[in-house]
Enzyme design. Structure first.
Site, PDB file in Angstrom:
ATOM      1  CB  CYS A 122     -38.555  29.565   6.375  1.00  0.00           C
ATOM      2  SG  CYS A 122     -39.364  28.866   4.934  1.00  0.00           S
ATOM      3  CG  ASN A 123     -35.857  30.228  12.626  1.00  0.00           C
ATOM      4  OD1 ASN A 123     -34.658  30.064  12.832  1.00  0.00           O
ATOM      5  ND2 ASN A 123     -36.569  31.123  13.279  1.00  0.00           N
TER       6      ASN A 123
END
Length: 759
Positions: free
Chosen positions: A397-398
């Site tokens: 999630c980056n």
């Protein structure tokens, strides 16, 4: 290098006794969630069973204990209520959302349109990127990591008047790179270059940082601090906090009000007055008071197991421990080499572990083969799991850091999406390039033996020792060396059964007509997957293209025949915008077949751009047969049975010795396909399609496939037919492939140059 021990032998032994459930498991996903101690859970149990905790709006005892937890949290971060207010939320994401929804980007005396800026570091969690969708300003700007420090101004300007917000993480959750917290006060005082009229306030995402580091809010004072507690204690989940610096609460203009947050409200006249105290104003409704109370035992556990020592606080000692582990892991992995001298590990780090001030307890990497090509992160994670090594794989999630480390532009990422790559899937390689990485993240209870097991597993499974498996001789004639499409499998409903086509099947712009056109969803609109609902394999849909009907069969149900021309197509609030509901009759049939209430069948519209087209999986039948004895009828029957297990769409006959990983594009007749990745062997292949069960035979046969490491299939994206009039894909004919060296072949020896892949 040797591991540098932070804990005493007695402390290490006490910690190990708290995690006896791990046994031979090696848990290295503390960046996702850390683990709870056994005595911690027992203490929570004892606290709850010895007391009666009612609603805090009623019970004075509960309210008092919650206030004690607030004080304990603030003390944990070396501050108190005179400096910060604490608002309980459901987690760091909810805290970030609360700031985004309520931050005021206009000064009270400013003109319409005279608004501040929302500036964010690209190396942020997705939850920060999501703030862009709801902040009350159109001035939204990203900052690159390498430019972040350079954007600081030398001195303040008197014209700073527009309230503006900058968001960055204390520690990058991708690889634990730490940002200098000295930037907080510099940004608040001096602003950023190019923003002369903006008065900046700082929102700090500390979810990754506080899990294994000490946050000193007496020294560093951001305006807003967002965090989750399970990252620190493992339990409870679903609980976080927003800490607001005194004076900065005036920047949050809250609109909605729920129970417990107002001083007065009228049901007729639209009048209300909110509480002034931030915790009373922002905590709508009844908070999860039992979870909040449980935090006390989290604090007690950390302090008991890792007491302050030699002037270091408990969390400072945890920070030293995980840094030492990560540094040890980094060096151990870095020493791995193949027999030909090639490196085994490619790191995605922003430091070399020179300083704990700039690096935390995470190592992010991919594995390389001896020829320099990559092992897909999803394949690596699955093999690691078989060795009881638990890691995280993907982009975590980056996307900002992932793009930067993988050298992937926004345009390149969009191209991957068009090929079918989405967040959270297992499509780990496209055109030989990794689409994500592997992350080993360490916690206070991680042992050096866990690192040793990771390194040992990689050495056993991925390091080349210079011994090649001999190519099995074949008795096939040269005519059998031609590449041929033998069969087409269509899966009308995702995660359900298929039907076989041996003649031809129509193609549409998104690929095979009707393939994965439908999904079974629950009452929340979430699609069901065979990996969790194995009995979905027992539902076998078939489409008759002549009458255009969908026929559903199930061993315990009468067949259901639905006319696709007359299928109800009502919009539903629980479904995505590009989907419609297919009606009550089929919903009732599916719910009964799967023995689950309130299931619906959703049809995905082909004219929307909200989701990428389904990937087409091509399986090499000859490669499957090569795994067994050619003279064994049982082995060859197993190979045919495995084709269904792999849920392939196109079954081709190509020589088993052909390296499918060199394929770039494929043309079958006039239809062209682009290779977007190798088969990642998802958990659904363990499900027997005939019974919908995970059988011992399935596990044995597929384990044999994995053991021999033969590339069996690849994912394709449909490119088109070049404007040809024939829109059907034909079985039985030869096809043309283009390899990565740009050669085009229809057999092992025959070169073909007549086909133009560029249209």
């Amino acid at each position: 290098m040797e591991f540098v021990q932070e804990y005493s032998d007695e402390e290490a032994a006490a910690i190990e006794r708290e995690f006896t459930r791990l046994k031979d498991k090696h848990y290295l996903d503390h960046g996702g969630a850390t683990l709870y101690a056994e005595s911690q859970i027992q203490a929570v149990h004892d606290l709850l069973t010895a007391n009666m905790f009612g609603n805090p709006h009623t019970s004075h005892q509960t309210g008092q204990l919650m206030d004690e937890v607030r004080r304990r949290v603030l003390r944990f971060f070396n501050t108190d209520s005179s400096e910060y207010s604490l608002i309980f939320t459901s987690g760091a994401t909810a805290s970030l959302k609360m700031v985004a929804e309520n931050f005021t980007f206009r000064a009270a005396d400013s003109a319409e349109g005279d608004e501040g800026a929302f500036v964010y570091l690209r190396d942020n969690h997705t939850s920060v990127l999501g703030m862009r969708a709801i902040v009350g300003t159109s001035r939204i700007h990203p900052l690159e990591r390498e430019n972040f420090v350079r954007h600081l101004k030398v001195s303040a300007r008197s014209s700073q008047r527009k309230p503006s917000l900058v968001v960055f993480p204390a520690q990058n959750n991708f690889n634990a790179a730490k940002y200098p917290l000295e930037l907080i006060e510099e940004i608040r005082e001096n602003g950023l270059v190019g923003y002369d009229d903006d008065k900046f306030y700082v929102c700090l995402d500390v979810a990754s940082f506080v899990s294994t580091n000490f946050l000193d809010l007496d020294r560093y004072k951001p305006d807003f601090v967002c965090m989750s507690f399970y990252k620190i204690f493992g339990y409870p989940t679903g609980l976080g906090a927003l800490l607001i610096r005194k004076g900065s609460e005036d920047l949050l203009d809250k609109k909605y009000y729920g129970g417990g947050t107002i001083q007065i409200v009228m049901s007729g006249k639209n009048l209300h007055r909110k509480h002034v105290k931030p915790s009373d104003c922002f905590e709508d409704g009844t908070q999860p008071f039992l979870s909040i109370i449980a935090l006390l035992e989290g604090f007690n556990t950390i302090q008991r197991l890792i007491p302050p020592s030699n002037g270091y606080r408990s969390m400072e000692r945890v920070s030293k421990h995980v840094f030492n582990l990560a540094k040890y892991c980094y060096h151990q992995l870095g020493e791995l080499v193949h027999a030909n001298g090639a490196k085994v590990i490619h790191f995605y780090m922003d430091s070399r572990f020179e300083s704990r001030d700039r690096q935390g307890g995470i190592v992010t990497f991919n594995v390389l083969k001896d020829d320099g090509s990559y092992v897909g992160y999803a394949e690596f994670a699955r093999i690691a799991l078989k060795h009881a090594v638990y890691l995280r794989a993907g982009c975590f999630c980056n996307s900002g850091t992932c793009q930067r480390q993988l050298k992937l532009s926004d345009e390149g990422l969009l191209e991957y999406f068009k090929m079918g790559k989405i967040c959270g899937d297992d499509n780990d390689m496209i055109d030989g390039h990794p689409t994500g990485t592997v992350r080993a993240a360490f916690g206070y209870m991680t042992k050096p033996e866990n690192v040793d097991r990771l390194v040992e597993m990689i050495r056993e499974r991925f390091v080349s020792q210079g011994i090649s498996r001999p190519v099995k001789p074949t008795n096939r004639s040269s005519n059998d060396e031609e590449l041929e499409l033998k069969a087409i499998y269509i899966y009308p409903i995702r995660s359900c059964g298929s039907f076989t086509v041996t003649t031809s099947w129509p193609m549409v712009d998104r690929g095979l007509k009707h393939d994965r056109e439908f999904s079974i969803v629950n009452s929340n609109g979430t699609p069901l997957s065979q990996s969790k609902h194995t009995d979905m394999a027992s539902i076998v849909p078939k489409i008759d293209p002549r009458s255009n009907v969908l026929i559903l069969t199930h061993p315990t149900m009468p067949d259901l025949i639905l006319n696709l021309n007359k299928l109800p197509t009502a919009k539903s609030t629980i479904l995505p915008e590009d989907s419609v509901d297919c009606g009550d009759e089929i919903a009732a049939w599916i719910s009964k077949a799967l023995r689950q209430p309130r299931l619906r069948l959703a049809k995905h519209l082909n004219d929307g751009n909200h989701s990428p087209p389904p990937k087409i999986l091509m399986i090499n039948g000859n490669a499957l047969r090569s795994l067994g004895d050619e003279d064994s009828a049982e082995d060859q029957a197993t190979a045919s049975w495995l084709v269904e297990h792999f849920q392939g769409n196109l079954v081709v006959e190509a020589p088993a010795t052909v390296d499918m990983q060199t394929w770039k594009q494929v043309a079958i007749g006039e239809h062209r396909f682009k290779v977007v990745g190798m088969c990642t062997r998802c958990p659904m292949i363990y499900v027997d399609p005939a019974s919908g069960k995970v059988s011992a035979d399935s596990l044995k046969a597929i384990a044999n496939v994995f053991k021999k490491k033969v590339p069996l299939g690849m994912y394709l994206a449909y490119v088109g037919d070049g404007g040809a009039t024939a829109r059907s894909l034909q079985c039985g004919g030869r096809f043309i492939l283009e390899q990565k060296d740009h050669s085009k072949v229809t057999s092992i020896t025959e070169s073909v140059v007549r086909f133009n892949f560029n249209g």
